[in-house]
Design a protein around this motif. Structure first.
Motif, PDB file in Angstrom:
ATOM      1  N   GLU A  76     -12.918 -67.718 -20.368  1.00  6.90           N
ATOM      2  CA  GLU A  76     -11.686 -67.285 -19.706  1.00  6.90           C
ATOM      3  C   GLU A  76     -11.423 -65.794 -19.941  1.00  6.90           C
ATOM      4  O   GLU A  76     -10.972 -65.088 -19.027  1.00  6.90           O
ATOM      5  N   ASP A  77     -11.721 -65.312 -21.142  1.00  5.29           N
ATOM      6  CA  ASP A  77     -11.560 -63.890 -21.442  1.00  5.29           C
ATOM      7  C   ASP A  77     -12.491 -63.046 -20.571  1.00  5.29           C
ATOM      8  O   ASP A  77     -12.087 -62.002 -20.031  1.00  5.29           O
ATOM      9  N   ILE A  78     -13.728 -63.494 -20.448  1.00  4.74           N
ATOM     10  CA  ILE A  78     -14.710 -62.770 -19.645  1.00  4.74           C
ATOM     11  C   ILE A  78     -14.283 -62.760 -18.179  1.00  4.74           C
ATOM     12  O   ILE A  78     -14.325 -61.718 -17.505  1.00  4.74           O
ATOM     13  N   ALA A  79     -13.840 -63.910 -17.685  1.00  2.75           N
ATOM     14  CA  ALA A  79     -13.399 -64.010 -16.295  1.00  2.75           C
ATOM     15  C   ALA A  79     -12.208 -63.098 -16.025  1.00  2.75           C
ATOM     16  O   ALA A  79     -12.103 -62.492 -14.942  1.00  2.75           O
ATOM     17  N   LYS A  80     -11.311 -62.991 -16.993  1.00  6.40           N
ATOM     18  CA  LYS A  80     -10.138 -62.130 -16.820  1.00  6.40           C
ATOM     19  C   LYS A  80     -10.553 -60.665 -16.692  1.00  6.40           C
ATOM     20  O   LYS A  80     -10.049 -59.937 -15.818  1.00  6.40           O
ATOM     21  N   LEU A  81     -11.483 -60.223 -17.535  1.00 13.32           N
ATOM     22  CA  LEU A  81     -11.964 -58.842 -17.453  1.00 13.32           C
ATOM     23  C   LEU A  81     -12.677 -58.588 -16.123  1.00 13.32           C
ATOM     24  O   LEU A  81     -12.596 -57.488 -15.562  1.00 13.32           O
ATOM     25  N   ALA A  82     -13.333 -59.614 -15.617  1.00 13.91           N
ATOM     26  CA  ALA A  82     -14.093 -59.478 -14.370  1.00 13.91           C
ATOM     27  C   ALA A  82     -13.202 -59.322 -13.142  1.00 13.91           C
ATOM     28  O   ALA A  82     -13.705 -59.066 -12.041  1.00 13.91           O
ATOM     29  N   GLU A  83     -11.905 -59.441 -13.314  1.00 13.01           N
ATOM     30  CA  GLU A  83     -10.990 -59.244 -12.187  1.00 13.01           C
ATOM     31  C   GLU A  83     -10.909 -57.778 -11.763  1.00 13.01           C
ATOM     32  O   GLU A  83     -10.409 -57.469 -10.682  1.00 13.01           O
ATOM     33  N   HIS A  84     -11.404 -56.873 -12.598  1.00  9.57           N
ATOM     34  CA  HIS A  84     -11.403 -55.454 -12.226  1.00  9.57           C
ATOM     35  C   HIS A  84     -12.103 -55.292 -10.870  1.00  9.57           C
ATOM     36  O   HIS A  84     -13.169 -55.876 -10.644  1.00  9.57           O
ATOM     37  N   PRO A  85     -11.531 -54.514  -9.963  1.00 10.71           N
ATOM     38  CA  PRO A  85     -12.085 -54.433  -8.602  1.00 10.71           C
ATOM     39  C   PRO A  85     -13.512 -53.920  -8.504  1.00 10.71           C
ATOM     40  O   PRO A  85     -14.215 -54.241  -7.538  1.00 10.71           O
ATOM     41  N   LYS A  86     -13.992 -53.148  -9.480  1.00 13.99           N
ATOM     42  CA  LYS A  86     -15.365 -52.646  -9.427  1.00 13.99           C
ATOM     43  C   LYS A  86     -16.339 -53.523 -10.205  1.00 13.99           C
ATOM     44  O   LYS A  86     -17.542 -53.242 -10.223  1.00 13.99           O
ATOM     45  N   CYS A  87     -15.848 -54.601 -10.829  1.00 14.43           N
ATOM     46  CA  CYS A  87     -16.728 -55.514 -11.575  1.00 14.43           C
ATOM     47  C   CYS A  87     -17.270 -56.570 -10.622  1.00 14.43           C
ATOM     48  O   CYS A  87     -16.515 -57.376 -10.074  1.00 14.43           O
ATOM     49  N   VAL A  88     -18.589 -56.583 -10.429  1.00 13.72           N
ATOM     50  CA  VAL A  88     -19.199 -57.448  -9.414  1.00 13.72           C
ATOM     51  C   VAL A  88     -20.161 -58.472  -9.996  1.00 13.72           C
ATOM     52  O   VAL A  88     -20.810 -59.209  -9.243  1.00 13.72           O
ATOM     53  N   ALA A  89     -20.281 -58.544 -11.332  1.00 15.64           N
ATOM     54  CA  ALA A  89     -21.247 -59.471 -11.932  1.00 15.64           C
ATOM     55  C   ALA A  89     -20.838 -59.802 -13.361  1.00 15.64           C
ATOM     56  O   ALA A  89     -20.024 -59.119 -13.976  1.00 15.64           O
ATOM     57  N   ILE A  90     -21.449 -60.868 -13.876  1.00 15.28           N
ATOM     58  CA  ILE A  90     -21.268 -61.321 -15.251  1.00 15.28           C
ATOM     59  C   ILE A  90     -22.584 -61.110 -15.994  1.00 15.28           C
ATOM     60  O   ILE A  90     -23.649 -61.493 -15.521  1.00 15.28           O
ATOM     61  N   GLY A  91     -22.519 -60.514 -17.178  1.00 13.35           N
ATOM     62  CA  GLY A  91     -23.729 -60.305 -17.965  1.00 13.35           C
ATOM     63  C   GLY A  91     -23.971 -58.825 -18.242  1.00 13.35           C
ATOM     64  O   GLY A  91     -23.101 -58.006 -17.970  1.00 13.35           O
ATOM     65  N   GLU A  92     -25.135 -58.467 -18.850  1.00 10.45           N
ATOM     66  CA  GLU A  92     -26.273 -59.347 -18.876  1.00 10.45           C
ATOM     67  C   GLU A  92     -26.210 -60.253 -20.089  1.00 10.45           C
ATOM     68  O   GLU A  92     -25.745 -59.855 -21.144  1.00 10.45           O
ATOM     69  N   VAL A  93     -26.734 -61.448 -19.918  1.00  8.09           N
ATOM     70  CA  VAL A  93     -26.662 -62.467 -20.952  1.00  8.09           C
ATOM     71  C   VAL A  93     -27.931 -63.305 -20.865  1.00  8.09           C
ATOM     72  O   VAL A  93     -28.639 -63.264 -19.862  1.00  8.09           O
ATOM     73  N   GLY A  94     -28.208 -64.056 -21.920  1.00  6.99           N
ATOM     74  CA  GLY A  94     -29.385 -64.921 -21.862  1.00  6.99           C
ATOM     75  C   GLY A  94     -29.967 -65.161 -23.236  1.00  6.99           C
ATOM     76  O   GLY A  94     -29.227 -65.251 -24.222  1.00  6.99           O
ATOM     77  N   LEU A  95     -31.290 -65.220 -23.285  1.00  6.98           N
ATOM     78  CA  LEU A  95     -31.998 -65.548 -24.524  1.00  6.98           C
ATOM     79  C   LEU A  95     -33.134 -64.558 -24.748  1.00  6.98           C
ATOM     80  O   LEU A  95     -33.920 -64.305 -23.839  1.00  6.98           O
ATOM     81  N   ASP A  96     -33.219 -64.014 -25.948  1.00 10.13           N
ATOM     82  CA  ASP A  96     -34.316 -63.118 -26.304  1.00 10.13           C
ATOM     83  C   ASP A  96     -34.904 -63.578 -27.630  1.00 10.13           C
ATOM     84  O   ASP A  96     -34.357 -63.311 -28.692  1.00 10.13           O
ATOM     85  N   TYR A  97     -36.031 -64.286 -27.542  1.00  4.51           N
ATOM     86  CA  TYR A  97     -36.703 -64.795 -28.731  1.00  4.51           C
ATOM     87  C   TYR A  97     -37.814 -63.849 -29.189  1.00  4.51           C
ATOM     88  O   TYR A  97     -38.490 -64.126 -30.179  1.00  4.51           O
ATOM     89  N   PHE A  98     -38.018 -62.751 -28.465  1.00  2.00           N
ATOM     90  CA  PHE A  98     -39.024 -61.769 -28.863  1.00  2.00           C
ATOM     91  C   PHE A  98     -38.511 -60.962 -30.050  1.00  2.00           C
ATOM     92  O   PHE A  98     -39.194 -60.808 -31.060  1.00  2.00           O
TER      93      PHE A  98
END
Length: 258
Positions: A76-98
């Motif tokens: 919910e916190d991330i979604a709230k920040l994403a309301e900014h008009p120039k924010c067009v994506a979520i991330g980058e996020v994922g898994l890095d096992y290297f």
């Protein structure tokens, strides 16, 4: 007009000449750039860059290297920040096992929270995965079963199975300068079988400069070199791949405006 769908204009590498970097991209025919967030705590700095330039968008999220530092942010916190008009994506996020810079449990938890934020906002999830293909597929599959969300594999450099399984789940695939490296024939062979309407290009600048700039600092203007190699792999012209990847970008990053 090309789009650099993933770069890091907030990094220190660009601090002294950001105006020139953006101008060189424009002169090279790169019409838009997305400066990608790697630490939610720095979102204010990232959105300020997007606000400064009409043709720069941004994202909000935590890189897997930093996952354990930012588990105090909910979906919910991330979604709230994403309301900014120039924010067009979520991330980058994922898994890095290297590198395993953060505990794998924290990476997985952060990944799931960002998936929920992508579902809540309808914004595409930019996915980083390295040496973690099986777990990436499992978490994506789990997430899709809870409800579909838009997403892309950023800087694709993984095995064929990850690409094919991701395509089955509706994901897009973004190619970086790695596509141009001599040792990347396996990636080029896989991309031959990825539909044109699922492909994007990026730099991941300041990293992974394409040939002939390999080993130097990367910047958004160099995405043209990656696009040319992608065009060669797919057997189309640079003009065609430019139009295709740009149309794909605006279809996936639906909040972005041309």
């Amino acid at each position: 007009m090309l789009v650099d769908s993933h770069c890091h204009l907030d990094f220190p590498d660009f601090k002294e000449e950001l105006d020139d970097v953006v101008r060189r991209a424009e002169l090279a025919g790169v019409g838009h750039m997305v400066t990608i967030c790697t630490r939610i705590k720095k979102f204010d700095e990232i959105k300020a860059i997007a606000e400064r330039y009409d043709n720069v968008f941004c994202s909000v999220g935590s890189h897997p290297h930093n996952a354990d530092e930012e588990l105090d942010y909910s979906a919910e916190d991330i979604a709230k920040l994403a309301e900014h008009p120039k924010c067009v994506a979520i991330g980058e996020v994922g898994l890095d096992y290297f590198y395993d810079n953060a505990p794998r449990e924290a990476q997985a938890e952060g990944f799931r929270r960002h998936i929920k934020a992508a579902r809540m906002t309808g914004l595409p999830l930019s996915i980083h995965t390295r040496d973690a293909e099986d777990d990436t597929i499992a978490i994506l599959k789990e997430g899709m079963e809870e409800g579909a969300f838009p997403a892309l594999l950023h800087c694709y450099s993984s095995n064929r199975e990850l690409a094919m399984r991701s395509l089955e789940m509706g994901l897009y695939v973004s190619l970086s300068g790695i596509l141009t490296f001599k040792r990347s024939q396996e990636i080029r062979d896989t991309i031959k079988d990825v539909p044109l309407d699922r492909l994007l290009v990026e730099t991941d600048a300041p990293y992974l400069a394409p040939m002939p700039y390999r080993g130097k600092r990367n910047e958004p203007s160099y995405v043209v070199n990656t696009a040319q190699v992608l065009a060669d792999v797919k057997g189309v012209s640079l003009e065609e791949i430019t139009k295709i990847t740009t149309d794909n970008f605006f279809r996936l990053f639906s909040k972005a405006t041309r």
